[in-house]
Design a protein around this motif. Structure first.
Motif, mmCIF file in Angstrom:
data_model
loop_
_atom_site.group_PDB
_atom_site.id
_atom_site.type_symbol
_atom_site.label_atom_id
_atom_site.label_comp_id
_atom_site.label_asym_id
_atom_site.label_seq_id
_atom_site.Cartn_x
_atom_site.Cartn_y
_atom_site.Cartn_z
ATOM 1 N N ILE A 76 43.705 45.006 47.248
ATOM 2 C CA ILE A 76 43.197 43.632 47.139
ATOM 3 C C ILE A 76 43.786 42.756 48.241
ATOM 4 N N TRP A 133 40.860 39.891 49.295
ATOM 5 C CA TRP A 133 39.931 39.642 48.200
ATOM 6 C C TRP A 133 40.484 38.656 47.181
ATOM 7 N N ASP A 134 41.778 38.393 47.247
ATOM 8 C CA ASP A 134 42.413 37.508 46.277
ATOM 9 C C ASP A 134 41.723 36.146 46.214
ATOM 10 N N HIS A 154 39.099 36.305 43.611
ATOM 11 C CA HIS A 154 39.449 36.840 42.301
ATOM 12 C C HIS A 154 40.084 35.787 41.399
ATOM 13 N N ASN A 190 35.956 34.652 37.776
ATOM 14 C CA ASN A 190 35.228 35.699 38.500
ATOM 15 C C ASN A 190 35.645 37.081 38.031
ATOM 16 N N LEU A 191 36.914 37.258 37.721
ATOM 17 C CA LEU A 191 37.380 38.555 37.225
ATOM 18 C C LEU A 191 36.793 38.848 35.853
ATOM 19 N N SER A 247 33.357 39.986 36.429
ATOM 20 C CA SER A 247 33.346 41.337 37.002
ATOM 21 C C SER A 247 33.679 42.391 35.962
ATOM 22 N N TYR A 256 39.839 45.724 37.598
ATOM 23 C CA TYR A 256 39.622 44.286 37.405
ATOM 24 C C TYR A 256 40.520 43.734 36.304
ATOM 25 N N ASP A 265 43.967 43.257 37.759
ATOM 26 C CA ASP A 265 43.997 42.081 38.634
ATOM 27 C C ASP A 265 44.026 40.799 37.802
ATOM 28 N N MET A 266 43.302 40.779 36.693
ATOM 29 C CA MET A 266 43.311 39.592 35.827
ATOM 30 C C MET A 266 44.682 39.406 35.176
ATOM 31 N N LYS A 321 46.736 37.762 37.799
ATOM 32 C CA LYS A 321 46.365 36.357 38.018
ATOM 33 C C LYS A 321 46.915 35.449 36.921
#
Length: 100
Positions: free
Chosen positions: A13, A18-19, A22, A26-27, A30, A64, A67-68, A71
């Motif tokens: 990422i 791409w961060d 994200h 959006n995550l 996705s 995903y 990544d969430m 975040k």
């Protein structure tokens, strides 16, 4: 998930910048989209599916989700265990096991 795998997700990422795209919203979108692509693997049959395709779509969902977690500053073990505690209280074994 292994720490090395999590770090690899983060690196992919970061290396691609791409961060910026994200956001939690959006995550969440996705995750839903990829979960539906996973469901599509079983669209016409519960037993006749392409396992490689299932693995790819499941991996997309997991990536995903990780990544969430990042975040939002969350720990997967912590939130899963909190949810399991709620499920154990809400659905006691003696009232759940064997029911339809």
């Amino acid at each position: 998930m292994k720490k090395e795998t999590i770090e690899r997700i983060r690196k992919v990422i970061a290396d691609r910048d791409w961060d910026q795209f994200h956001t939690p919203a959006n995550l969440a979108k996705s995750i839903s989209i990829e979960a539906n692509e996973l469901l599509e693997c079983f669209q016409w049959s519960d037993t006749d599916y392409d396992l490689e395709h299932v693995k790819e779509e499941l991996a997309d969902v997991i990536v995903y989700c990780q990544d969430m977690l990042d975040k939002l500053g969350l720990d997967a073990d912590e939130i899963v265990n909190a949810k399991m505690t709620k499920n154990e209280a809400k659905y006691p074994v003696d009232k759940s096991r064997g029911s339809r």
